[in-house]
Design an enzyme around this catalytic site. Structure first.
Site, PDB file in Angstrom:
ATOM      1  N   GLU A 174      21.908 134.211  69.534  1.00 20.53           N
ATOM      2  CA  GLU A 174      21.165 133.510  68.473  1.00 20.53           C
ATOM      3  C   GLU A 174      20.194 134.452  67.769  1.00 20.53           C
ATOM      4  OE1 GLU A 174      17.854 133.669  69.420  1.00 20.53           O
ATOM      5  OE2 GLU A 174      18.579 134.358  71.363  1.00 20.53           O
ATOM      6  N   GLU A 323      19.839 137.395  71.025  1.00 26.95           N
ATOM      7  CA  GLU A 323      21.025 137.858  70.300  1.00 26.95           C
ATOM      8  C   GLU A 323      22.324 137.674  71.084  1.00 26.95           C
ATOM      9  OE1 GLU A 323      20.666 141.930  69.114  1.00 26.95           O
ATOM     10  OE2 GLU A 323      18.777 141.642  68.048  1.00 26.95           O
TER      11      GLU A 323
END
Length: 355
Positions: A174, A323
């Site tokens: 994310e 991430e």
């Protein structure tokens, strides 16, 4: 809501027979029983998920979902909201940490715009934008229920599309400035934890901003009437996601549910991804069996988040980037477990005496 129900109703229990078959095979290998620890746990779980004791998981992807958060208006991050779209282009150009680690693991990075507050165009970008960022949860509901369900559905449909292309192993990633605040609020609302325990430092805020961030979470919970519902119910979990969640978090809920529906393992990254896992586990309790927790984040609420889902992290690397970086690292561990199953000699084949 009917679309969400159709996803939830297709999630089944893992194959216990395949788990037992994998365990029998592990016990035939040239080692003391159980001596490979978590590698054996992974092999058994993957067998149960897929129904195969030696599945082909070579084609794998980390799905990095991006979205902005209206709560950034409250000054809860060390970085400005403009970083979200800037980092999306970094992912797309292959320059972020998750890109480096994904290349090392032989995985593809799928970057998805779920709700970035900017008009983004790139040939490699997957656009599933529901709206340009959430509303400020400290003043009103972050999303409507329809928007939250749309984001969940988009995540599940993306997994369907990737499975059609041959992908069998997924990880959650994310990007969204402000999303540790949303994740902490989800944790508080679904477990009853105090904000002083659930709220972490995020991008590296100082003590004053950390206390302010706790106050913002408490305000969001109060304004949205959260903290009084049945924390185990699917309806309450969806209400929490709607009111204090994020579009990228909702999208990742869909990724996790979609992976479970397709009988694919899904590796959960850090604090934000675990917030999605927590919501997914309340919407569909069986989905937790399809999740593998990758690493223990430095975000102070992450341990409590994993405990609430019933997961145990494989690695502790002092990471807090997000991430999908920790999840992609664990792709290598899952590959190792698979190679043990496929390549290690048995006592009989090696002519080794059993204990």
């Amino acid at each position: 809501m009917s679309e969400l129900a159709s996803i939830l109703n297709r999630i089944e229990s893992i194959h216990e027979e395949a788990v037992n078959q994998a365990n029998d095979h592990l016990n035939q290998l040239t080692k003391p029983q159980g001596s490979l620890g978590k590698l054996e746990d992974i092999a058994r779980q993957v067998a149960g998920i897929t129904g195969e004791i030696m599945p082909d998981l070579d084609k794998k992807a980390v799905i990095v979902m991006a979205g902005d958060h209206g709560v950034c208006e409250e000054g809860i991050s060390a970085f400005p909201a403009e970083v979200t779209p800037q980092m999306v282009f970094n992912f797309l150009s292959g320059g972020a940490a998750v890109n480096v680690l994904a290349r090392h693991a032989g995985a593809d990075v799928i970057c998805v715009d779920m709700g970035v507050n900017a008009d983004l165009e790139h040939p490699e970008l997957v656009s599933r934008k529901v709206r340009k960022g959430t509303r400020n949860m400290a003043r009103e509901s972050a999303m409507t229920k329809q928007e939250a369900v749309q984001a969940i559905q988009a995540g599940a449909e993306l997994v369907d599309e990737l499975v059609e292309k041959g992908y069998r192993l997924f990880a959650t990633g994310e990007m969204g400035i402000g999303n540790t605040t949303a994740s902490a609020a989800i944790l508080c609302a679904l477990t009853g934890l105090d904000a002083s325990i659930a709220v972490g430092r995020g991008t590296g805020i100082d003590d004053a901003k950390w206390l302010h961030k706790q106050a913002v979470v408490n305000k969001a919970l109060a304004i949205n009437g959260l903290g009084q519902g049945d924390v185990a119910s699917a309806d309450y979990a969806l209400d929490v996601l709607t009111k204090v969640g994020g579009l990228e978090i909702a999208g990742l809920v869909g990724v996790i549910l979609g992976a479970a529906k397709n009988r694919c393992p899904v590796v959960v990254d850090g604090f934000i991804s675990s917030a999605a896992a927590l919501v997914a586990s309340r919407l569909a309790p069986l989905s937790a069996s399809y999740m593998l927790a990758s690493h223990l984040s430095q975000e102070q609420g992450h341990t409590k988040m994993l405990e609430a889902v019933g997961l145990s992290a494989m690695l502790q690397m002092d990471m807090r980037l997000g991430e999908g970086t920790g999840a992609v690292l664990v792709f290598n561990v899952i590959d190792a477990a698979g190679k043990i199953m496929k390549e290690m000699a048995t006592f009989d084949s090696a002519g080794v005496s059993r204990g």
